[in-house]
Design a protein around this motif. Structure first.
Motif, short mmCIF file in Angstrom:
data_model
loop_
_atom_site.label_atom_id
_atom_site.label_comp_id
_atom_site.label_asym_id
_atom_site.label_seq_id
_atom_site.Cartn_x
_atom_site.Cartn_y
_atom_site.Cartn_z
N ASP A 176 7.47 4.30 14.02
CA ASP A 176 8.41 3.32 14.56
C ASP A 176 7.65 2.17 15.22
O ASP A 176 6.92 2.38 16.19
CB ASP A 176 9.34 3.97 15.58
N ILE A 177 7.81 0.96 14.69
CA ILE A 177 7.08 -0.21 15.18
C ILE A 177 7.46 -0.57 16.61
O ILE A 177 6.70 -1.23 17.33
CB ILE A 177 7.33 -1.42 14.23
N GLY B 113 8.41 8.97 0.79
CA GLY B 113 9.58 8.22 1.24
C GLY B 113 9.97 8.58 2.66
O GLY B 113 10.15 9.76 2.97
N CYS B 114 10.08 7.56 3.54
CA CYS B 114 10.47 7.79 4.94
C CYS B 114 11.12 6.53 5.47
O CYS B 114 11.27 5.53 4.75
CB CYS B 114 9.24 8.17 5.78
N ILE C 182 0.85 -1.19 0.00
CA ILE C 182 0.00 0.00 0.00
C ILE C 182 0.88 1.24 0.00
O ILE C 182 2.01 1.22 0.49
CB ILE C 182 -0.97 0.04 1.20
N ASN C 183 0.36 2.30 -0.59
CA ASN C 183 1.07 3.57 -0.58
C ASN C 183 1.29 4.01 0.87
O ASN C 183 0.35 4.01 1.66
CB ASN C 183 0.23 4.61 -1.34
N CYS C 184 2.52 4.35 1.23
CA CYS C 184 2.85 4.69 2.62
C CYS C 184 2.02 5.89 3.08
O CYS C 184 2.12 6.98 2.50
CB CYS C 184 4.34 4.98 2.76
N LEU C 185 1.23 5.69 4.13
CA LEU C 185 0.37 6.77 4.63
C LEU C 185 1.07 7.65 5.65
O LEU C 185 0.53 8.68 6.05
CB LEU C 185 -0.89 6.17 5.26
N CYS D 49 8.88 3.19 5.22
CA CYS D 49 8.78 2.53 3.91
C CYS D 49 10.15 2.40 3.25
O CYS D 49 10.24 2.07 2.06
CB CYS D 49 7.82 3.29 3.00
N LYS D 50 11.20 2.68 4.01
CA LYS D 50 12.57 2.62 3.51
C LYS D 50 12.75 3.52 2.28
O LYS D 50 13.43 3.17 1.32
CB LYS D 50 12.97 1.17 3.19
N HIS D 51 12.05 4.64 2.34
CA HIS D 51 12.17 5.70 1.32
C HIS D 51 11.73 5.24 -0.07
O HIS D 51 12.17 5.78 -1.08
CB HIS D 51 13.61 6.23 1.27
N SER D 52 10.84 4.24 -0.10
CA SER D 52 10.33 3.76 -1.39
C SER D 52 8.96 4.32 -1.72
O SER D 52 8.53 4.28 -2.87
CB SER D 52 10.25 2.23 -1.37
#
Length: 341
Positions: free
Chosen positions: A326-327, A272-273, A263-266, A276-279
């Motif tokens: 941050d998980i 990119g962050c 999914i598109n990083c929300l 999502c590892k900047h993807s």
């Protein structure tokens, strides 16, 4: 006064003083006065050196009996003081077990639990049943029955926590898929939420303890279209809006064909962050059609029955829902973080 008479007199004095103690602290203080290393009984026994051998035996025995008697007296007095303390407390305090406590702060469900229950409601509304299974699994249920080869990397001890008896901490809730296939008769639809464990190097998007929701549908003529529709329905209801997704090929031994649903990083809206590892994309949902070998190992005819399965990462879904970057916050026990939910 003989040494024997001194001991008798000391015992009477000690019993009188110990009886007057009104607290355990005071009792311990009195005990040290008489039975401590520098106590009165020790001082009296120094006189044994001047006695004959026969007198030493007699008076020594008397001294041991006196010490045992006083120690027993102390413990009896201690029990009496504790009983009196609790009776006094009960007399002063009143608690009505049927009356709700007027707490200043009320607890709440963990954000992962909140989303888990919400997802359960979504799936049960679509005709799914909720199943559960043990966190400590057999190698066969976790890997073998899911078409993992003997030399598959996931079976390596550097990726999986094994126990001394040869079992392991489940690496995915897909093990419940195996249990469902053995227990239920198709057609059926199930989800299986739960905690899983992997020997991960922890970072902003990886944890060694996290949560998944395994899902599986088994029936006749099940296709990838059914899988995509179910997943898009789930995500749109969780996020309360249409979510941009992509489906790309992925290899998982228990599905064929297999996919990665991203999914598109929300958190960063695709810019990119670190999450999502900047993807701009976050891997959320491995899925695919149930591999014929998995169906056959459960005694089902793979030519008649087909199905799809998916493994949803609950932690990452919560991160997307609330914009958490941050998980590691989920397992931290940080009340300032948890109180926001």
């Amino acid at each position: 006064m003989s040494l024997s008479q001194e001991i008798e007199s000391l015992v009477k004095e000690a019993e009188s003083v110990l009886s007057s103690a009104t607290s355990e602290q005071e009792l311990d203080s009195f005990k040290n006065q008489f039975l401590g290393k520098k106590g009165k009984l020790t001082s009296v026994l120094k006189g044994l050196a001047s006695l004959s051998v026969e007198e030493k035996k007699t008076v020594g025995k008397q001294a041991n009996e006196a010490q045992t008697k006083l120690e027993s007296f102390v413990e009896t007095k201690r029990s009496s003081l504790k009983e009196s303390f609790y009776e006094n407390e009960l007399g002063q305090e009143f608690f009505d077990s049927l009356r709700p406590l007027a707490a200043k702060e009320r607890g709440s469900l963990h954000p992962i639990s909140q989303i888990q229950y919400e997802i359960e409601d979504i799936f049960t509304s679509m005709g799914f049943s909720v199943m559960d299974g043990p966190e400590v699994e057999t190698d066969e249920n976790n890997f073998g029955a899911l078409n993992f080869t003997e030399d598959h990397p996931a079976r390596d001890m550097q990726d999986t926590f094994y126990t001394e008896d040869g079992n392991l901490l489940r690496t995915h809730t897909s093990a419940i898929q195996v249990r469902a296939l053995r227990k239920l008769k198709p057609p059926f639809r199930i989800i299986a939420p739960g905690r899983v464990f992997r020997y991960e190097e922890v970072d902003a998007s990886h944890e060694n303890t996290f949560y998944q929701v395994e899902g599986m549908v088994v029936g006749e003529n099940i296709s990838v279209a059914h899988l995509i529709y179910t997943m898009e329905t789930l995500l749109s209801r969780v996020f309360r809006k249409e979510i941009k997704t992509r489906l790309r090929p992925g290899y998982f031994p228990f599905v064929e064909p297999g996919f990665e649903l991203d999914i598109n990083c929300l958190v960063c809206n695709g810019d990119g962050c670190s999450v999502c590892k900047h993807s701009g994309w976050l891997e959320l949902l491995p899925c695919g059609l149930v591999h014929p070998n998995v169906l056959e190992s459960a005694g089902l005819d793979s030519k008649k029955w087909t199905g799809f399965a998916f493994g949803l990462g609950l932690d990452r879904l919560v991160m997307m829902r609330y914009g958490i970057h941050d998980i590691r916050y989920f397992q931290s026990g940080n009340l300032r973080f948890l109180k926001q939910f």
